[in-house]
Design a protein around this motif. Sequence first.
Motif, PDB file in Angstrom:
ATOM      1  N   ALA A   1       0.826  -1.211   0.000  1.00  0.00           N
ATOM      2  CA  ALA A   1       0.000   0.000   0.000  1.00  0.00           C
ATOM      3  C   ALA A   1       0.858   1.257   0.000  1.00  0.00           C
ATOM      4  O   ALA A   1       0.522   2.264  -0.639  1.00  0.00           O
ATOM      5  N   ALA A   2       1.985   1.210   0.709  1.00  0.00           N
ATOM      6  CA  ALA A   2       2.879   2.368   0.738  1.00  0.00           C
ATOM      7  C   ALA A   2       3.456   2.648  -0.646  1.00  0.00           C
ATOM      8  O   ALA A   2       3.607   3.810  -1.045  1.00  0.00           O
ATOM      9  N   VAL A   3       3.768   1.595  -1.407  1.00  0.00           N
ATOM     10  CA  VAL A   3       4.271   1.789  -2.772  1.00  0.00           C
ATOM     11  C   VAL A   3       3.177   2.391  -3.654  1.00  0.00           C
ATOM     12  O   VAL A   3       3.428   3.314  -4.433  1.00  0.00           O
ATOM     13  N   ILE A   4       1.953   1.874  -3.542  1.00  0.00           N
ATOM     14  CA  ILE A   4       0.835   2.409  -4.335  1.00  0.00           C
ATOM     15  C   ILE A   4       0.629   3.881  -4.026  1.00  0.00           C
ATOM     16  O   ILE A   4       0.460   4.720  -4.931  1.00  0.00           O
ATOM     17  N   THR A   5       0.621   4.225  -2.761  1.00  0.00           N
ATOM     18  CA  THR A   5       0.441   5.620  -2.347  1.00  0.00           C
ATOM     19  C   THR A   5       1.556   6.500  -2.900  1.00  0.00           C
ATOM     20  O   THR A   5       1.314   7.600  -3.403  1.00  0.00           O
ATOM     21  N   ALA A   6       2.792   6.008  -2.825  1.00  0.00           N
ATOM     22  CA  ALA A   6       3.937   6.789  -3.295  1.00  0.00           C
ATOM     23  C   ALA A   6       3.869   7.009  -4.805  1.00  0.00           C
ATOM     24  O   ALA A   6       4.204   8.096  -5.297  1.00  0.00           O
ATOM     25  N   VAL A   7       3.454   6.001  -5.560  1.00  0.00           N
ATOM     26  CA  VAL A   7       3.310   6.167  -7.011  1.00  0.00           C
ATOM     27  C   VAL A   7       2.266   7.237  -7.310  1.00  0.00           C
ATOM     28  O   VAL A   7       2.474   8.108  -8.164  1.00  0.00           O
ATOM     29  N   GLY A   8       1.133   7.206  -6.610  1.00  0.00           N
ATOM     30  CA  GLY A   8       0.114   8.227  -6.826  1.00  0.00           C
ATOM     31  C   GLY A   8       0.606   9.620  -6.495  1.00  0.00           C
ATOM     32  O   GLY A   8       0.366  10.575  -7.233  1.00  0.00           O
ATOM     33  N   ASP A   9       1.331   9.733  -5.389  1.00  0.00           N
ATOM     34  CA  ASP A   9       1.866  11.040  -5.008  1.00  0.00           C
ATOM     35  C   ASP A   9       2.865  11.562  -6.034  1.00  0.00           C
ATOM     36  O   ASP A   9       2.917  12.754  -6.330  1.00  0.00           O
ATOM     37  N   LEU A  10       3.676  10.654  -6.573  1.00  0.00           N
ATOM     38  CA  LEU A  10       4.664  11.063  -7.572  1.00  0.00           C
ATOM     39  C   LEU A  10       3.978  11.606  -8.822  1.00  0.00           C
ATOM     40  O   LEU A  10       4.401  12.621  -9.388  1.00  0.00           O
ATOM     41  N   LEU A  11       2.906  10.958  -9.249  1.00  0.00           N
ATOM     42  CA  LEU A  11       2.163  11.447 -10.412  1.00  0.00           C
ATOM     43  C   LEU A  11       1.537  12.811 -10.137  1.00  0.00           C
ATOM     44  O   LEU A  11       1.520  13.696 -11.000  1.00  0.00           O
ATOM     45  N   VAL A  12       1.012  12.995  -8.932  1.00  0.00           N
ATOM     46  CA  VAL A  12       0.353  14.252  -8.584  1.00  0.00           C
ATOM     47  C   VAL A  12       1.350  15.401  -8.527  1.00  0.00           C
ATOM     48  O   VAL A  12       1.086  16.502  -9.011  1.00  0.00           O
ATOM     49  N   THR A  13       2.518  15.146  -7.933  1.00  0.00           N
ATOM     50  CA  THR A  13       3.468  16.235  -7.710  1.00  0.00           C
ATOM     51  C   THR A  13       4.424  16.448  -8.871  1.00  0.00           C
ATOM     52  O   THR A  13       5.127  17.456  -8.911  1.00  0.00           O
ATOM     53  N   THR A  14       4.456  15.500  -9.819  1.00  0.00           N
ATOM     54  CA  THR A  14       5.380  15.609 -10.944  1.00  0.00           C
ATOM     55  C   THR A  14       4.607  15.442 -12.245  1.00  0.00           C
ATOM     56  O   THR A  14       4.549  14.339 -12.798  1.00  0.00           O
ATOM     57  N   PRO A  15       3.997  16.502 -12.755  1.00  0.00           N
ATOM     58  CA  PRO A  15       3.137  16.368 -13.942  1.00  0.00           C
ATOM     59  C   PRO A  15       3.884  15.947 -15.196  1.00  0.00           C
ATOM     60  O   PRO A  15       3.266  15.535 -16.169  1.00  0.00           O
TER      61      PRO A  15
END
Length: 740
Positions: free
Chosen positions: A674-688
Amino acid sequence: MPVLKGDLSAVFEPRRVALVGASDQPGKTGELFWRNLASFPGEVVPVTSSAETVAGHKAYPTLRDVEGEIDLAVVVVPAAGVPAVIRDASAKGVSAAIVISGGFAEAGPGGIRLHDELVAAARAGGVRIVGPNCFGVQNCDLPLNASMAAGTPRGGGGISLVTQSGAYGMAIHSLGLDEQIGFAKVYAAGNKADIGDAELLRYLADDGASRTLCFFLESLPDGRAFFEAACRATPRKPVIVAMTGRSVDGVRAARSHTAGLAGSERVWRAAFEQAGVILVRSGLEMMDVARALDSQPPPVGRRVAVITNSGGTGVELTDLLADEGLEVPELSVKLQDELRLLLPPLASPGNPVDLTPVWSRFAELYPLLVDRLARSGEVDAVVPVLLQRSASDERVAMGIRDAVDRLRADGVRVPVYVCWVAPRTSRPNADLLQAGGVPCFEWPERTARALGHAARYGEARAPASAGAVGPAAGSVAASAGSASAGSALGSASAGSALAGVPGPALAPGWLGIDAAAEVLAGTGIQTVAGRICGTAADAVVAADDLGYPVVVKAVHPTLLHKTEAGGVRLDLGDPSAVQAAAAELLMLASGAAVLVQPQVPGTELIVGGLRDPQFGPTVLVGLGGIFVEALDDTALGLAPLNHEAARGLVGKLRGYPVLAGARGAEPIDLDAVAAVITAVGDLLVTTPEIAELDLNPVLAAPDGCVAVDWRILVENPPGQDQERPQDSPRHAGETRRRPS
């Protein structure tokens, strides 16, 4: 209530309306709309250059000439004249205009030019545009019938419908009359030159008269905004969507596994589910579900009582309810004994409760059983099946209606739905029930589908689910009643290394292995150590340093999917095996290198991300490795996702029992995944700049997880002030047909 400039209340609740193109000549569109607007309680002003009066009312040649303020202009002139009308509306200060006329973006290059002129004229004066090329708007309670329909549907109901199709608006009008459906508002969007679906959803979610919101969509360019509006609406009101025009144009299988698995239909289905939207297969199913939820409380569980006088029909309905995940449980011995005292000798008090064909007692038994079963505490919904004899007896319908009224008066919230299997001659009795708030669904299949949706909706909002992260488990929005509903949509998840921090500056194209690993490390995603080597000898040295066994992989820009290209060698346990494997892999492409990594154990998963054109950052998780496409066991969610929502995605996989430790196996570390999934989502959000991302496989073990192969595609997205026409409903007529 004052009408504010630019506010949608001018569309639905105007005080003064101008009909541009008005006429009193039969057969003219202007005459049809003049008659339709006759029931409007405010003033309707005719505007036409063809006559000085319309039906005895003074007519004005243009909107500029009208005395006093105008809230809403209804425009029925030919397309070529519409931009001039909207320029007049802007100069006059008209708040909104419904453009019925066709011949705009849907009609080729000439129509596109007219569309652009219309939009420019409207923006110059802040005029909100409905359409063009639309059926119109109805407010059934006002009443306002600014549409092509001859009359409004029955008011007093809470169903509001947004439809892109004008013809469908007409069909809904007919359905409303035929099945006694009470509507609040009907809105036909047409080409959506200005007002998008997300704005309509926000307005209707706050509209007190609109209790159940229906959207019949052909396209959804403002998908992300609609998703966010739905996250905030669904804890308060049902939002039901029927989506047509399903396509695979979002599939980009040649670029990454994630893009290949996350086609456009899968993304919007995942978005709707995450937001708590009820997704249906057809417009008819949409209206059935709307009736179920608008006129009865939603079930809080999945237990259904069936009352029938036909054993075969009862069994069919039971099977169809089971297909929806519902159950028709056997009633307790105590309750069966109580019912047996009421029933004729050959009747069955189990469930379904079969009355047998005792026609003389139908008027007594149907209402009595509805009451007893609803109060029993053993079921969450009651379905009386009315067939020819029971349906044709008005006393049965009246008795059921009155029994439901008594239940509501006593605070019993168990819903009652009628399964109607009867001839047309009995239809007045169905109308009696529906006018009394008891929905009738023709045939068991429609009944089961409507009840299935209603039960899932009610169950997700039952007190037991109050701790969920959103309208339904796994959603990103906050729970119903939360002051911060939907707050997780606006920022990266709490605790993320990137939360609130701008992403790194990245060059376009596929990142190199080391550069991509560095980006992932910044989010806390662990990757397996490795060394890139240009010769077989160097590969042996690397393997000696890393420790055996090792994996050797080919590295080259043309080898996007290494396994498919034969570019991976596993379980290499000594220098000679590494030497041979590296030599083979270096021959796969000119200029190739090899990556040497220690081999680690674990269950193979894929975690990926992409930037969907309509819904934005989207995360995928599934069973991974070489069988990822073959197994196709994946789940998607819109980012950002908090930890609970990320675990919820894993829980949707068909293979979840294996991951959780089925048959005594040791479970993987689900929190680490779950931590990896969350981190991938955050990376997409913060790095367009990141367009796609693949971690395949991620090896998950009982004590953590690590990515052993990773790829990141970087593109240059448009700046916030560089909106692309296809991204905005204000710029793109959604039924536009480009010339071939």
